[in-house]
Enzyme design. Structure first.
Site, mmCIF file in Angstrom:
data_model
loop_
_atom_site.group_PDB
_atom_site.id
_atom_site.type_symbol
_atom_site.label_atom_id
_atom_site.label_comp_id
_atom_site.label_asym_id
_atom_site.label_seq_id
_atom_site.Cartn_x
_atom_site.Cartn_y
_atom_site.Cartn_z
ATOM 1 C CG ASP A 114 -6.574 -3.444 -1.077
ATOM 2 O OD1 ASP A 114 -6.183 -3.806 -2.189
ATOM 3 O OD2 ASP A 114 -7.439 -2.563 -0.879
ATOM 4 C CG ASN A 122 -5.774 8.576 -4.812
ATOM 5 O OD1 ASN A 122 -4.812 9.221 -4.404
ATOM 6 N ND2 ASN A 122 -5.634 7.513 -5.581
ATOM 7 C CG ASP A 131 1.220 9.365 -6.943
ATOM 8 O OD1 ASP A 131 0.351 8.456 -6.974
ATOM 9 O OD2 ASP A 131 1.506 10.071 -7.923
ATOM 10 C CD GLU A 158 -6.426 0.447 -3.987
ATOM 11 O OE1 GLU A 158 -5.993 0.658 -5.140
ATOM 12 O OE2 GLU A 158 -7.638 0.373 -3.723
#
Lengths: 244, 125
Positions: A114, A122, A131, A158
């Site tokens: 993770d 983000n 991204d 993620e």
């Protein structure tokens, strides 16, 4: 279909009409006979050509369909964003791996990863940058794998999964360390992370002796439990637990 | 004004363009409708009449990717008709495909074998 064989039908009709005349007593007309024969020769040649070209056209069509099937397979198996396998393919393949490894009584290691504080990443840098980060992490994970049978997949969001068939705990721990080192080496700035000043990952790892009938979900669940331990212990690390 | 026909391509039938004024006939796409002979009926009939006229130049661009045996029969019939008409030396046939499609190039070569008088070009883009 009417008209498609007009020429063939006419040749046949001419021949039959002449045969009828001959049967009724008319003399055999060599010229007409020659015309019918040469027309038949021509039509035969066209027929041969037609079959030859049609066979090629069919091959071309099948080749095209196979290419399309392969393209579809790619769409179905790969994650569009990162280009690595998607969850669907990973689960399918993990199920197959368990079946195969159980036959030889081998071991299997599964890692769940993770990206730490990815939501904050983000929010801070925007989705487009997010991204890019996902793509870089995916690449760093796959770069850490060297055996052909090992594979990584984007599990969702993620989260990533890595499957290492026939890898014991020692070998799997080395891979986990390599992944962590490779991602640290990317040095992607993450000012909102509480684990480091750059993007890091937490990993959960489990290794088990594969037995017939074990579910792939149980391996993922166990690796996920280990992942949570890593998160609770401050992230940017891996935790190993035995598969039980 | 000359005959003009334009048909959009469908899943089973090709794009068709006929422009008598500019002396052009063009097929493009896929052609494997089970009733393809019927599909080409109007075109075949027009071609037969057109070939009897005193045209200056006529070009047939054929860019078919997938086609069935009935289409091959239609094409062969058309090519032979063009090849044997009085104005055959004013006809150019362009068999167009993509460079990597060796099989369709070979199909073009097979057609080419049967024509003697018209100009037959194999174009691999």
């Amino acid at each position: 279909m009417d008209g498609m064989y007009e020429r063939e039908q006419k040749t046949l009709d001419d021949a039959l009409a002449h045969l009828k005349d001959v049967r009724s007593g008319a003399p055999v007309c060599a010229e007409l006979f020659e015309t019918v024969v040469s027309e038949y020769k021509l039509l035969l040649r066209h027929q041969q050509k037609l079959i030859k070209i049609t066979d090629k056209a069919s091959t071309n069509m099948i080749t095209g369909q196979k290419e399309q099937i392969n393209e579809l397979k790619n769409i179905v198996h790969y994650d569009v964003l990162t280009g690595i396998y998607n969850r669907r393919y990973m689960e399918e393949n993990l199920r197959r791996v368990i079946k195969l490894v159980s036959r030889s009584g081998g071991v299997l290691s599964v890692l769940m990863l993770d990206i730490d504080y990815f939501k904050k990443y983000n929010d801070t840098y925007g989705h487009s940058q997010g991204d890019t980060c996902l793509r870089s992490v995916a690449e760093a994970i796959t770069d850490s794998l060297s055996r052909a049978e090992d594979f990584a997949a984007r599990y969702g969001g993620e989260e990533f999964a890595v499957v290492l068939p026939h890898a014991d705990a020692k070998g799997a721990k080395m891979i986990a360390e390599k992944i962590i080192a490779n991602i640290n080496a990317l040095n992607i700035p993450h000012k909102k992370s509480e684990a480091a000043k750059h993007v890091t990952v937490s990993i959960g790892l489990t290794t088990g002796n594969v037995l017939h009938g074990q579910s792939y979900e149980s391996y993922l669940k166990r690796a996920d439990e280990a992942l949570y331990m890593s998160k609770n212990n401050g992230r940017n690390q891996y935790t190993y637990i035995d598969f039980v | 004004m000359g005959y003009k026909l334009e048909r959009e391509k469908t899943e089973l039938t090709p794009y068709v363009l006929i422009d008598e004024e500019s002396g052009l006939m063009k097929f493009e796409g896929e052609s494997y409708h089970e009733n393809i002979f019927e599909f080409f009926k109007e075109i075949r009939e027009w071609l037969t009449e057109y070939l009897k006229t005193d045209f200056d130049a006529f070009t047939f661009d054929c860019e078919l990717k997938y086609f069935n045996s009935s289409t091959v029969k239609v094409l062969l019939g058309m090519l032979l008709e063009m090849d044997s008409c009085d104005n055959c030396d004013k006809i150019t046939v362009n068999w167009i495909t993509t460079k990597n499609n060796r099989i369709i190039i070979e199909c073009g070569e097979d057609f080419e074998e049967d024509v003697e008088n018209l100009t037959f070009n194999l174009i691999a883009n």
